[in-house]
Write a protein that holds these residues in place. Structure first.
Motif, PDB file in Angstrom:
ATOM      1  N   LYS A 435       0.857  -1.179   0.000  1.00  0.00           N
ATOM      2  CA  LYS A 435       0.000   0.000   0.000  1.00  0.00           C
ATOM      3  C   LYS A 435       0.894   1.230   0.000  1.00  0.00           C
ATOM      4  CE  LYS A 435      -4.140   2.072   1.927  1.00  0.00           C
ATOM      5  NZ  LYS A 435      -5.243   1.972   2.922  1.00  0.00           N
ATOM      6  N   GLN A 436       0.864   1.929  -1.114  1.00  0.00           N
ATOM      7  CA  GLN A 436       1.776   3.045  -1.312  1.00  0.00           C
ATOM      8  C   GLN A 436       1.148   4.347  -0.844  1.00  0.00           C
ATOM      9  OE1 GLN A 436       2.961   3.169  -5.405  1.00  0.00           O
ATOM     10  NE2 GLN A 436       3.919   1.149  -5.367  1.00  0.00           N
ATOM     11  N   PRO A 437       1.979   5.335  -0.508  1.00  0.00           N
ATOM     12  CA  PRO A 437       1.434   6.659  -0.162  1.00  0.00           C
ATOM     13  C   PRO A 437       0.737   7.271  -1.370  1.00  0.00           C
ATOM     14  CG  PRO A 437       3.831   6.743  -0.353  1.00  0.00           C
ATOM     15  CD  PRO A 437       3.451   5.292  -0.401  1.00  0.00           C
ATOM     16  N   GLU A 438      -0.296   8.075  -1.115  1.00  0.00           N
ATOM     17  CA  GLU A 438      -1.109   8.652  -2.176  1.00  0.00           C
ATOM     18  C   GLU A 438      -1.024  10.172  -2.155  1.00  0.00           C
ATOM     19  OE1 GLU A 438      -4.994   7.186  -1.464  1.00  0.00           O
ATOM     20  OE2 GLU A 438      -4.563   5.147  -2.191  1.00  0.00           O
ATOM     21  N   TYR A 439      -1.284  10.759  -3.308  1.00  0.00           N
ATOM     22  CA  TYR A 439      -1.272  12.209  -3.465  1.00  0.00           C
ATOM     23  C   TYR A 439      -2.305  12.848  -2.533  1.00  0.00           C
ATOM     24  CZ  TYR A 439      -2.073  16.749  -5.720  1.00  0.00           C
ATOM     25  OH  TYR A 439      -2.233  18.081  -5.977  1.00  0.00           O
ATOM     26  N   LYS A 440      -1.869  13.869  -1.821  1.00  0.00           N
ATOM     27  CA  LYS A 440      -2.763  14.506  -0.848  1.00  0.00           C
ATOM     28  C   LYS A 440      -2.768  16.024  -1.064  1.00  0.00           C
ATOM     29  CE  LYS A 440      -3.825  10.781   1.504  1.00  0.00           C
ATOM     30  NZ  LYS A 440      -3.344  10.537   2.873  1.00  0.00           N
ATOM     31  N   VAL A 441      -3.959  16.608  -0.877  1.00  0.00           N
ATOM     32  CA  VAL A 441      -4.127  18.063  -0.828  1.00  0.00           C
ATOM     33  C   VAL A 441      -4.680  18.395   0.544  1.00  0.00           C
ATOM     34  CG1 VAL A 441      -5.240  20.087  -1.827  1.00  0.00           C
ATOM     35  CG2 VAL A 441      -4.517  18.213  -3.319  1.00  0.00           C
ATOM     36  N   ILE A 442      -3.976  19.236   1.294  1.00  0.00           N
ATOM     37  CA  ILE A 442      -4.366  19.522   2.666  1.00  0.00           C
ATOM     38  C   ILE A 442      -4.376  21.035   2.882  1.00  0.00           C
ATOM     39  CG2 ILE A 442      -2.013  19.382   3.551  1.00  0.00           C
ATOM     40  CD1 ILE A 442      -5.200  18.130   5.325  1.00  0.00           C
ATOM     41  N   ASP A 495       5.746  22.501   4.282  1.00  0.00           N
ATOM     42  CA  ASP A 495       5.599  21.043   4.194  1.00  0.00           C
ATOM     43  C   ASP A 495       5.208  20.586   2.796  1.00  0.00           C
ATOM     44  OD1 ASP A 495       6.141  21.024   6.892  1.00  0.00           O
ATOM     45  OD2 ASP A 495       4.016  21.127   7.447  1.00  0.00           O
ATOM     46  N   ASP A 496       4.913  21.521   1.915  1.00  0.00           N
ATOM     47  CA  ASP A 496       4.566  21.172   0.538  1.00  0.00           C
ATOM     48  C   ASP A 496       5.761  20.478  -0.120  1.00  0.00           C
ATOM     49  OD1 ASP A 496       2.283  22.366  -1.584  1.00  0.00           O
ATOM     50  OD2 ASP A 496       4.160  21.715  -2.491  1.00  0.00           O
ATOM     51  N   GLY A 497       5.529  19.356  -0.842  1.00  0.00           N
ATOM     52  CA  GLY A 497       6.635  18.661  -1.505  1.00  0.00           C
ATOM     53  C   GLY A 497       6.333  17.207  -1.756  1.00  0.00           C
ATOM     54  N   THR A 498       7.384  16.472  -2.096  1.00  0.00           N
ATOM     55  CA  THR A 498       7.273  15.044  -2.417  1.00  0.00           C
ATOM     56  C   THR A 498       7.822  14.227  -1.259  1.00  0.00           C
ATOM     57  OG1 THR A 498       7.532  15.490  -4.781  1.00  0.00           O
ATOM     58  CG2 THR A 498       7.946  13.238  -4.037  1.00  0.00           C
ATOM     59  N   TYR A 499       7.030  13.296  -0.776  1.00  0.00           N
ATOM     60  CA  TYR A 499       7.421  12.428   0.337  1.00  0.00           C
ATOM     61  C   TYR A 499       7.627  11.014  -0.193  1.00  0.00           C
ATOM     62  CZ  TYR A 499       6.282  16.309   3.404  1.00  0.00           C
ATOM     63  OH  TYR A 499       6.269  17.525   4.016  1.00  0.00           O
ATOM     64  N   THR A 500       8.751  10.451   0.189  1.00  0.00           N
ATOM     65  CA  THR A 500       9.140   9.149  -0.340  1.00  0.00           C
ATOM     66  C   THR A 500       9.355   8.179   0.793  1.00  0.00           C
ATOM     67  OG1 THR A 500      10.239  10.213  -2.220  1.00  0.00           O
ATOM     68  CG2 THR A 500      10.807   7.920  -1.790  1.00  0.00           C
ATOM     69  N   VAL A 515       2.899  13.174  -3.515  1.00  0.00           N
ATOM     70  CA  VAL A 515       3.045  14.625  -3.442  1.00  0.00           C
ATOM     71  C   VAL A 515       2.036  15.178  -2.454  1.00  0.00           C
ATOM     72  CG1 VAL A 515       2.879  16.777  -4.741  1.00  0.00           C
ATOM     73  CG2 VAL A 515       3.910  14.762  -5.796  1.00  0.00           C
ATOM     74  N   LEU A 516       2.513  16.090  -1.623  1.00  0.00           N
ATOM     75  CA  LEU A 516       1.639  16.815  -0.691  1.00  0.00           C
ATOM     76  C   LEU A 516       1.540  18.253  -1.179  1.00  0.00           C
ATOM     77  CD1 LEU A 516       0.018  17.150   1.929  1.00  0.00           C
ATOM     78  CD2 LEU A 516       2.191  17.639   3.104  1.00  0.00           C
ATOM     79  N   THR A 517       0.307  18.673  -1.428  1.00  0.00           N
ATOM     80  CA  THR A 517       0.058  20.053  -1.826  1.00  0.00           C
ATOM     81  C   THR A 517      -0.677  20.754  -0.698  1.00  0.00           C
ATOM     82  OG1 THR A 517      -0.072  19.424  -4.165  1.00  0.00           O
ATOM     83  CG2 THR A 517      -1.028  21.542  -3.535  1.00  0.00           C
TER      84      THR A 517
END
Length: 1025
Positions: A435-442, A495-500, A515-517
């Motif tokens: 289960k991979q991390p998913e794109y989030k808008v917060i 905190d905006d950016g790409t989390y791996t 990606v966290l936007t």
């Protein structure tokens, strides 16, 4: 000399002169096995001598004349750099008119008044000694004369019409032409019989200097410079010869032999002139070295037979010509050693399932041991395609499966012994992120969580690491790393950016990114989407001959995730400044392995792509020059087509720069006559894409092949193509020409085909020339207009359409090939039969009267035969007036009245019938009888047929009158036309019709009426219907 080292240090900083150490040095390293020697090292001190004192007179020059200011710098080591300046240390401007030559002199193609000055100063800079020497100033005074005389070009340097130039292979070739003249001449360069090499040719000094880098033997030839102005031109031919210091084809390599074995040392070099090969043993010429019965020298090869341990030595190969030399050491070591395995015993190898497994078995021994692999304690020797056995003893399992695990035994044996070693192989399950991390808008100040749930082999211990923008997470308590997730509290814009999420084990590694936007709290401003920023920090790793790894850091996505990266490359060696597409990878990937070609100076750049568009290219990576290799492919589109009857023009598409795989690209052109020659004739050419073979027979097939080669060797053997030498005009004409006339306008012509050997080219078909000689009916000749019909292929007949009847024709036939037409066959005469004549040329009426007229006509334009008679046809033309009358208003009104009369007549007839009354019809028709006219019978009220005065045959029954009181066309004709006649028709008191029936005669006396009126409109309608 440094202790424990072979380095020799010469230090003159504390005293001493450099001249004392000038000379040639060579290093020798020796032990009990032999002696190795180094190349010669030449030491020469640098020199920067002073300028020779000289008295310089002012130069008085007429405007428009040429001028040369000589520099003549002192001879230094290395040679100085020359430049011209004034007293203010400003460089003197140069142009097409004024420029500095390669020898340092300053040339004026024509002087102008502004050239007058007192401070033309030549400077010589000696870089090695960091000194600059200055020549005394030179004065130039220009005096004017009116008018200024224009002059055609004359070469100032080089002088004469021809000169020679020798340059060494791999160096830079510089050719110079400077011309005088007014207006200022323009210089142009060409190579006689060839083209200037692309991508290696440059023009300097306003095209007065031709520069060719990395020259090879193929660049030899005649180079012509042409100086031209509006008054004329001058030229000079420089014959260039490219020589070459020796260079390796095959350098000798070390040999390890066991007693009694055989071996060879090969030393092959090339150069121009051809280098001589000499051998040394332990630094001593082999001719005076101690004898070795197992050694035999054969030119560039030393052959060893049944060597013994005393045969060990270091051999030197020296390849020399007048332009340099090569020296290489090769150690021949004669050993008798049983096998030894260097890999540790019971070494454990662990690999991930479906990955390659490499099991080492490093060994040593003399003679060279043979290696065998076994699996298990009593397993059989391993063979088959599922294993790869490397020369260094390594066993490779390309795709290791679970059943590949176990114990593997490596056995090394030679004639002196045998040894074995066991290694263990374990196969592990791959690590996966299920289960991979998913794109989030917060929203700002909210909370977000990324999941990273993994599955792994139970014997492996995974470690999970989270990165932000490929770097460590910020040292902030708001970031909470759990077992399978990452939570960020109180989110901010930073905190905006790409989390791996990266999962590592000792054997594998997997990762997934999201990606966290971060957006502002409501009201949410519109998100600005833009193209991504360019990637940066490009890095090259894993450099190999045919591949390299490229990695980069993505730029800002600008609110639109990157979908893919495009990788481009530049070849600075062959096409500097031109970027080509290499490949592209998904947007989650930031590293790629790139395939490379030999002899290319690569640099790479990366372009990011999102839904908005493409980013600007990244900064180029560092350059990487791949090693040279022989060409991988040969020229395409090889053809052989003759342009003249006695030649064969062989053409091909030359290889592009990066396809050459190395310097010195040339082409080996080979040909032989098909089914005649056994041996190939070959020639090697460069910088061209065609070669002309002269003196060939006319139109014969040739086998042709073109092979690419460079300084490192040849491309694979090329495929052969079939070509033909040049065509010539056919030799003979078609024979037995026969003509069969089908009709007056069509004929069929037959001929015998010519022998193919006499065609002397590709048979394209036959042409039939035919023309009309004369018309047989007129006996008059006209201008002969020949017509041509072409019949493709090897046809032996054709149809000739469009002939004129009753005419005499001639024709001949010719064979056609790619060169043209052959001779014509003898003219064949044939005649066409008579045909239908054309219409009379005119027809007119003269002298018309009431009862007669005269007709006149002209002969037909094309009688198409002998005229025998004319046929005259005519017919009444009143019918042609119907359309005119029917469109008149009075006629339409009359027709309505007639229709009303018909209706009244029908009503009266119906009443009379019911009363038993009768009405006879006893009229006489003078014109034609109409079978459709049906008088009414007395008994049943139907209309029966009638007969006129001349015909009293029985009458047929007609049809009844329709019950709806309508009248059909034929009924209307009966009642209205045949029985009515304008004012002459009357009704009796009982309803019966009396009066004369209207016939077609022009004059007919009627009872009680002797008039001869013209027919009424009703009668006129009868005539036209």
């Amino acid at each position: 000399m440094k202790p424990n080292s072979g380095t020799l240090v010469i230090n003159i900083m504390n005293g001493g002169k450099a001249e004392a150490y000038e000379g040639v040095y060579q290093c020798t390293a020796r032990n009990e096995r032999g002696a190795a020697i180094s190349n010669n090292i030449v030491i020469r001190p640098s020199r920067s001598p002073l300028w020779t004192k000289e008295k310089l007179e002012p130069n008085h020059v007429r405007e428009g004349d040429s001028l040369v200011l000589h520099c003549r710098p002192p001879v230094g080591l290395p040679p100085p750099i020359i430049f011209w300046m004034d007293n203010a240390f400003q460089r003197l401007p140069q142009s097409e008119r004024v420029s500095q030559g390669l020898n340092g002199d300053l040339y004026f193609s024509n002087v102008q008044p502004e050239d007058s000055r007192e401070d033309y100063i030549c400077y010589a800079r000696f870089n090695h000694t960091q000194t600059i020497q200055q020549k005394q100033p030179i004065s130039v005074k220009v005096f004017s004369t009116k008018p200024v005389t224009e002059r055609q070009p004359v070469l100032l340097t080089p002088t004469g019409s021809t000169s020679t130039k020798v340059e060494l292979r791999g160096n830079v070739l510089l050719l110079e032409c400077i011309a005088a003249g007014l207006p200022t001449p323009v210089i142009r360069w060409i190579k006689e019989g060839g083209e200037l090499p692309a991508n290696r040719t440059f023009f300097e000094n306003f095209k007065k200097t031709l520069k060719i880098i990395d020259v090879s033997e193929a660049d030899s030839g005649n180079y012509k410079c042409i100086a031209r102005n509006t008054l004329g031109s001058a030229h000079h031919v420089i014959s260039v010869t490219v020589k070459a210091a020796p260079y390796w084809i095959t350098a000798p390599r070390n040999l390890v032999l066991s007693p009694g074995e055989d071996g060879t040392l090969i030393c092959r070099a090339n150069g121009n002139p051809k280098p001589s090969i000499s051998w040394l043993a332990n630094g001593v010429p082999i001719a005076i070295a101690p004898e070795d019965p197992s050694r035999k020298v054969d030119g560039d090869t030393i052959i060893f037979s049944h060597v013994q341990e005393r045969s060990s030595a270091v051999y030197q190969c020296n390849a020399s010509n007048e332009y340099g030399y090569l020296l290489s050491n090769a150690f021949v070591n004669v050993l008798a050693e049983p096998p030894r395995i260097l890999t540790p015993a019971n070494k454990l190898y662990q690999v991930i399932a479906d990955s390659p497994a490499l099991l080492d078995c490093a060994y040593f021994g003399s003679p060279k041991p043979e290696i065998e692999w076994f699996k298990g304690v009593k397993g059989s020797i391993l063979r088959g395609n599922e294993y790869v056995f490397h020369d260094n003893g390594t066993l490779e399992i390309p795709v290791a499966q679970k059943n590949s695990a176990g114990t593997y035994t490596c056995v090394a044996r030679n004639e002196l012994g045998k040894i074995q070693n066991e290694v263990q192989l374990e196969i592990k399950d791959p690590t996966m992120i299920i289960k991979q991390p998913e794109y989030k808008v917060i929203q700002r100040y909210g909370q977000v969580s990324f999941e990273c749930i993994i599955k792994h082999d139970s014997t492996l211990l995974p470690t999970v690491t989270w990165l932000k923008d490929n770097d460590e997470l910020p040292d902030d308590d708001r970031f909470l790393v759990g077992k399978d997730n990452l939570t960020i509290m109180n989110v901010t814009d930073k905190d905006d950016g790409t989390y791996t999420c990266i999962v590592n084990t000792t054997l594998d590694s997997v990762s997934a990114s999201a990606v966290l936007t971060v957006v502002a709290a409501p009201p949410t401003p519109a998100i600005i989407y833009a193209r991504p920023n360019p990637p940066f920090d490009l890095e090259l790793t894993g450099q190999l001959e045919r591949s390299i790894d490229l990695s980069w850091i993505p730029g800002d996505e600008n609110n639109s995730p990157i979908t893919n990266f495009v990788i481009e490359y530049e070849d600075a060696l062959h096409e500097p400044g031109v970027w080509h597409y290499q490949t592209e990878v998904p947007g989650t990937q930031t590293t790629v392995q790139l395939k490379l070609s030999p002899y290319v100076n690569y640099s790479f750049r990366v372009i990011a792509v999102n839904k908005i568009g493409r980013s600007q290219p990244s900064e180029p990576s560092e350059q990487y020059l791949t090693k040279s290799a022989s060409p991988d492919e040969n020229p395409a589109n090889v053809q052989g087509i003759g342009s003249e009857p006695d030649n064969l023009v062989i053409t091909w598409e030359p290889l592009k720069g990066f396809q050459s795989n190395g310097p010195g690209l040339q082409y080996k052109v080979s040909w032989r006559q098909k089914d005649v020659d056994d041996e190939w004739t070959s020639v090697i050419v460069a910088n061209v894409s065609k070669y002309i073979v002269s003196g060939t027979p006319t139109f014969v097939p040739y086998e042709i092949k073109v092979q690419a080669l460079n300084d490192l060797g040849y491309a694979p053997e090329p495929s052969e193509v079939i070509g033909h030498s040049g065509e010539d005009l056919p030799m003979v004409a078609p024979g037995n020409v026969q003509v069969h006339v089908i009709n007056s306008t069509l004929a069929k012509v037959h001929w015998d085909p010519v022998p193919l050997k006499t065609v002397r080219g590709h048979l394209q078909g036959y042409k039939v020339y035919y023309w009309k000689v004369q018309s047989l009916s007129r006996r008059s000749r006209r201008h002969v207009e020949k017509k041509i019909l072409t019949f493709r292929g090897n046809k032996t007949f054709g149809m000739l359409p469009g002939l004129e009847p009753y005419s005499s024709y001639k024709l001949n036939v010719r064979v056609v090939n790619g060169k043209g037409e052959g001779p014509a066959s003898p003219d064949k005469v044939f005649k066409t039969p008579e045909g239908v004549p054309s219409s009379p040329s005119f027809l007119k009426i003269t002298n018309p009267t009431l009862d007669s007229l005269t007709l006149e006509w002209g002969s037909p334009t094309h009688p198409n035969g002998v005229l025998t008679s004319y046929t005259l046809k005519f017919q009444p033309t009143m019918a042609s007036r119907q359309v005119d009358i029917a469109t008149q208003g009075w006629f339409i009104g009359l027709m309505c009245a007639v229709a009303l009369l018909i209706l009244i007549l029908l009503i009266v007839c119906f009443i009379r019938r019911n009363k038993g009354g009768k009405y006879p019809v006893k009229e006489k028709e003078d014109a034609h009888a109409d079978p459709e006219i049906q008088p009414m019978k007395e008994d049943d009220g139907t209309f029966g047929e009638y007969s006129d005065a001349e015909d009293h045959k029985p009458l047929k029954k007609g049809s009844r009158t329709p019950s709806d009181r309508t009248v059909k066309k034929e009924d209307s004709d009966d009642s209205l036309v045949d029985y009515g006649e304008g004012v002459n028709g009357q009704f009796n008191e009982d309803g019966s019709f009396i009066g004369q029936y209207s016939g077609k005669k022009e004059k007919e006396p009627a009872e009680g009426n002797e008039s001869s009126e013209a027919p009424s409109p009703v009668n006129a309608m009868n005539s036209f219907v």
